[in-house]
Design an enzyme around this catalytic site. Structure first.
Site, PDB file in Angstrom:
ATOM      1  N   TYR A 141      15.925   4.781  42.080  1.00 41.76           N
ATOM      2  CA  TYR A 141      14.585   4.901  42.668  1.00 41.76           C
ATOM      3  C   TYR A 141      14.006   3.514  43.000  1.00 41.76           C
ATOM      4  O   TYR A 141      13.493   3.288  44.106  1.00 41.76           O
ATOM      5  CB  TYR A 141      13.702   5.647  41.664  1.00 41.76           C
ATOM      6  CG  TYR A 141      12.303   5.938  42.108  1.00 41.76           C
ATOM      7  CD1 TYR A 141      12.024   7.033  42.933  1.00 41.76           C
ATOM      8  CD2 TYR A 141      11.234   5.146  41.694  1.00 41.76           C
ATOM      9  CE1 TYR A 141      10.722   7.320  43.318  1.00 41.76           C
ATOM     10  CE2 TYR A 141       9.933   5.424  42.077  1.00 41.76           C
ATOM     11  CZ  TYR A 141       9.682   6.519  42.884  1.00 41.76           C
ATOM     12  OH  TYR A 141       8.389   6.794  43.265  1.00 41.76           O
ATOM     13  N   LYS A 145      13.027   2.017  46.671  1.00 39.05           N
ATOM     14  CA  LYS A 145      11.661   1.570  46.973  1.00 39.05           C
ATOM     15  C   LYS A 145      11.634   0.084  47.332  1.00 39.05           C
ATOM     16  O   LYS A 145      10.848  -0.343  48.176  1.00 39.05           O
ATOM     17  CB  LYS A 145      10.731   1.867  45.789  1.00 39.05           C
ATOM     18  CG  LYS A 145      10.557   3.369  45.499  1.00 39.05           C
ATOM     19  CD  LYS A 145       9.955   4.111  46.678  1.00 39.05           C
ATOM     20  CE  LYS A 145       9.593   5.545  46.342  1.00 39.05           C
ATOM     21  NZ  LYS A 145       9.100   6.299  47.504  1.00 39.05           N
TER      22      LYS A 145
HETATM   23  P1  NAP Z   1       5.967  15.309  44.642  1.00 36.11           P
HETATM   24  O1  NAP Z   1       4.693  15.868  44.167  1.00 36.11           O
HETATM   25  O2  NAP Z   1       7.225  15.584  43.895  1.00 36.11           O
HETATM   26  O3  NAP Z   1       6.153  15.686  46.191  1.00 36.11           O
HETATM   27  C1  NAP Z   1       7.293  15.248  46.879  1.00 36.11           C
HETATM   28  C2  NAP Z   1       7.180  15.649  48.326  1.00 36.11           C
HETATM   29  O4  NAP Z   1       8.334  15.144  49.022  1.00 36.11           O
HETATM   30  C3  NAP Z   1       7.153  17.133  48.534  1.00 36.11           C
HETATM   31  O5  NAP Z   1       6.322  17.413  49.637  1.00 36.11           O
HETATM   32  C4  NAP Z   1       8.598  17.455  48.878  1.00 36.11           C
HETATM   33  O6  NAP Z   1       8.767  18.602  49.696  1.00 36.11           O
HETATM   34  C5  NAP Z   1       8.953  16.231  49.689  1.00 36.11           C
HETATM   35  N1  NAP Z   1      10.398  16.003  49.782  1.00 36.11           N
HETATM   36  C6  NAP Z   1      11.258  15.703  48.787  1.00 36.11           C
HETATM   37  N2  NAP Z   1      12.496  15.576  49.282  1.00 36.11           N
HETATM   38  C7  NAP Z   1      12.412  15.792  50.615  1.00 36.11           C
HETATM   39  C8  NAP Z   1      13.338  15.792  51.674  1.00 36.11           C
HETATM   40  N3  NAP Z   1      14.645  15.531  51.473  1.00 36.11           N
HETATM   41  N4  NAP Z   1      12.902  16.085  52.924  1.00 36.11           N
HETATM   42  C9  NAP Z   1      11.604  16.342  53.149  1.00 36.11           C
HETATM   43  N5  NAP Z   1      10.662  16.352  52.195  1.00 36.11           N
HETATM   44  C10 NAP Z   1      11.072  16.079  50.934  1.00 36.11           C
HETATM   45  O7  NAP Z   1       5.891  13.689  44.679  1.00 36.11           O
HETATM   46  P2  NAP Z   1       4.634  12.719  44.797  1.00 36.11           P
HETATM   47  O8  NAP Z   1       4.335  12.207  43.439  1.00 36.11           O
HETATM   48  O9  NAP Z   1       3.580  13.285  45.647  1.00 36.11           O
HETATM   49  O10 NAP Z   1       5.355  11.495  45.557  1.00 36.11           O
HETATM   50  C11 NAP Z   1       5.186  11.253  46.933  1.00 36.11           C
HETATM   51  C12 NAP Z   1       5.715   9.855  47.230  1.00 36.11           C
HETATM   52  O11 NAP Z   1       4.998   8.896  46.446  1.00 36.11           O
HETATM   53  C13 NAP Z   1       7.196   9.685  46.887  1.00 36.11           C
HETATM   54  O12 NAP Z   1       7.818   8.851  47.843  1.00 36.11           O
HETATM   55  C14 NAP Z   1       7.142   8.979  45.545  1.00 36.11           C
HETATM   56  O13 NAP Z   1       8.298   8.229  45.316  1.00 36.11           O
HETATM   57  C15 NAP Z   1       5.921   8.104  45.739  1.00 36.11           C
HETATM   58  N6  NAP Z   1       5.330   7.659  44.478  1.00 36.11           N
HETATM   59  C16 NAP Z   1       4.802   8.554  43.596  1.00 36.11           C
HETATM   60  C17 NAP Z   1       4.252   8.061  42.411  1.00 36.11           C
HETATM   61  C18 NAP Z   1       3.633   8.964  41.382  1.00 36.11           C
HETATM   62  O14 NAP Z   1       3.229   8.460  40.322  1.00 36.11           O
HETATM   63  N7  NAP Z   1       3.502  10.269  41.632  1.00 36.11           N
HETATM   64  C19 NAP Z   1       4.287   6.706  42.128  1.00 36.11           C
HETATM   65  C20 NAP Z   1       4.830   5.826  43.057  1.00 36.11           C
HETATM   66  C21 NAP Z   1       5.353   6.312  44.218  1.00 36.11           C
HETATM   67  P3  NAP Z   1       9.071  20.089  49.083  1.00 36.11           P
HETATM   68  O15 NAP Z   1       7.730  20.589  48.618  1.00 36.11           O
HETATM   69  O16 NAP Z   1       9.581  20.854  50.212  1.00 36.11           O
HETATM   70  O17 NAP Z   1      10.024  19.900  47.958  1.00 36.11           O
END
Ligand code: NAP
Length: 234
Positions: A141, A145
């Site tokens: 990851y 990133k």
């Molecule tokens: P999440 O709640 O798990 O949501 C992930 C999203 O990505 C969902 O809409 C999922 O779609 C979609 N997705 C996953 N794989 C995909 C693919 N192959 N093709 C198209 N869509 C895909 O995650 P989140 O926490 O909102 O994270 C969103 C972004 O922020 C990510 O890039 C993550 O790395 C980044 N981020 C998050 C955090 C945190 O603390 N949450 C921190 C730093 C960075 P489906 O619903 O169809 O599965």
């Protein structure tokens, strides 16, 4: 004027908040996710796996055909497949790189021609503080990133003369499905956040909205941490 905005991973979490931010402003939002779900108010919801280059290209072409040139693209889709590097499988490594890094590149590449022709646009990659902090169990990851930073900065230089900006938002610890699974280690991580709490998806959406706005038109190639102070000095 309503902008055409594409958000990947818009079905839930941060991506859904980003999509809502733009629909609230009256923009035309096209939501990509694996499931094809999207928050209410989006102009279109498409089931697209961002790790599939051809699928991304076809979906962006379809969106441009229906809603015109893309003004803003937010490459947000991301997954985790955690494990210590010593035991990490090829599959865990590849899946995370394929979604988080390849998917962001495919999305940016697919929207670029329309932005170059329009002589303007914003591309925003959803990064993370993880490559700056180092996170045991997240070598895949954090590598993906970190890759986004190199991608953003190189791309930013390629298209700066066309008034296209390319930036990275680096969230800290945000309350979504992705972090629900952390359990006790989530509590330990929260204790390290100077502001003493996890962030909300809408706090990330606000930063994305700013970078896509006219107020940020002279900001490109930057990494904006939104993390309650977790990575100060990133
Ligand atoms: P999440 O709640 O798990 O949501 C992930 C999203 O990505 C969902 O809409 C999922 O779609 C979609 N997705 C996953 N794989 C995909 C693919 N192959 N093709 C198209 N869509 C895909 O995650 P989140 O926490 O909102 O994270 C969103 C972004 O922020 C990510 O890039 C993550 O790395 C980044 N981020 C998050 C955090 C945190 O603390 N949450 C921190 C730093 C960075 P489906 O619903 O169809 O599965």
């Amino acid at each position: 004027m309503s902008r055409h905005v594409i958000v990947t991973g818009a079905s839930r979490g941060i991506g859904a908040a980003v999509a809502r931010h733009f629909t609230d402003l009256g923009d035309t939002v096209v939501a990509f996710s694996r499931s094809g779900d999207a928050p209410e108010g989006c102009a279109a919801a498409m089931a697209v796996d961002v790790s599939d280059a051809a699928a991304v290209a076809a979906a962006v072409k379809d969106a441009i055909g229906r809603f015109g040139p893309v003004s803003v693209a937010v490459a947000n889709a991301g997954i985790t497949r955690d494990g210590l590097a010593l035991r990490m499988t090829d599959e865990q490594w590849r899946e995370v790189l394929a979604t988080n890094l390849d998917g962001a590149f495919y999305t940016a590449r697919a929207v670029l021609a329309s932005m170059v022709r329009a002589r303007g646009g914003s591309i925003i990659f959803m990064g993370s503080v993880s490559p700056f902090l180092g996170v045991p169990g997240q070598a895949n990851y954090a590598a993906a990133k970190a890759g986004l930073v190199g991608l953003a900065r190189s791309l930013a230089k390629e298209v700066a003369s066309r008034a296209i900006t390319v930036n990275v938002v680096a969230p800290g610890f945000i309350d979504t499905d992705m972090t629900q699974a952390l359990g006790e280690s989530g509590e330990q991580l929260t204790a390290l956040i100077p502001m003493g709490r996890v962030g909300t998806p809408s706090e990330i959406a606000d930063a994305v909205g700013f970078l896509a706005s006219n107020q940020a038109r002279y900001i490109t190639g930057t990494v904006l941490a939104v993390d309650g102070g977790l990575s100060m000095g990133l």
